[in-house]
Design an enzyme around this catalytic site. Sequence first.
Site, PDB file in Angstrom:
ATOM      1  N   GLY A  45      18.308   5.270  35.767  1.00 30.64           N
ATOM      2  CA  GLY A  45      17.232   4.683  34.965  1.00 30.64           C
ATOM      3  C   GLY A  45      16.578   5.690  34.039  1.00 30.64           C
ATOM      4  N   CYS A  46      16.378   6.906  34.541  1.00 27.00           N
ATOM      5  CA  CYS A  46      15.717   7.943  33.746  1.00 27.00           C
ATOM      6  C   CYS A  46      16.623   8.446  32.630  1.00 27.00           C
ATOM      7  CB  CYS A  46      15.268   9.085  34.649  1.00 27.00           C
ATOM      8  SG  CYS A  46      14.110   8.525  35.922  1.00 27.00           S
ATOM      9  N   THR A  47      17.910   8.478  32.901  1.00 28.54           N
ATOM     10  CA  THR A  47      18.880   8.870  31.876  1.00 28.54           C
ATOM     11  C   THR A  47      18.893   7.815  30.771  1.00 28.54           C
ATOM     12  OG1 THR A  47      20.202  10.099  33.478  1.00 28.54           O
ATOM     13  CG2 THR A  47      21.325   9.393  31.467  1.00 28.54           C
TER      14      THR A  47
END
Length: 155
Positions: A45-47
């Site tokens: 998700g952060c990527t």
Amino acid sequence: MESTLVGLKVPDFEIASTGNRTFKLSAALGSPLVLYFYPKDNTPGCTAEGAEFRDRYAEFRKAGAEVVGVSRDSLKSHQGFKAKMKFPFELLADAEEALCAQFGVIRMKNMYGKQVRGVERSTFVIDQAGVVRREWRGLKVPGHAREVLEFVKSL
């Protein structure tokens, strides 16, 4: 009801940043700042979220805004993540959670059925005077950067 920071002036802060710099809020003022908090480097998700901000970065700059990501990861972790993802913006290392606490983004979350303390994915738009103009908390990644960009353009 969750507390909101909209309309409040952000107290100045200094924090370690990629690029061998120290990020100082007062030095960044004069144009809008997009401060996005994310849970962890190199997670799906952060990527994806970082990639959305990266892919729209030129549009944010054209709108006069700077983008900065924040998580509790180390500077070393951030440097690797930034290089791998080719982020054109800096990442701030908040290992002591001072900035996370200031913005109230630490929450208890369910992770595989267990309660864990973590960063709630959140974004804040701070205007040129240092006042929070908009906040998104517990957001979903797809389309988020576009929504933030539209708000920045409306300032």
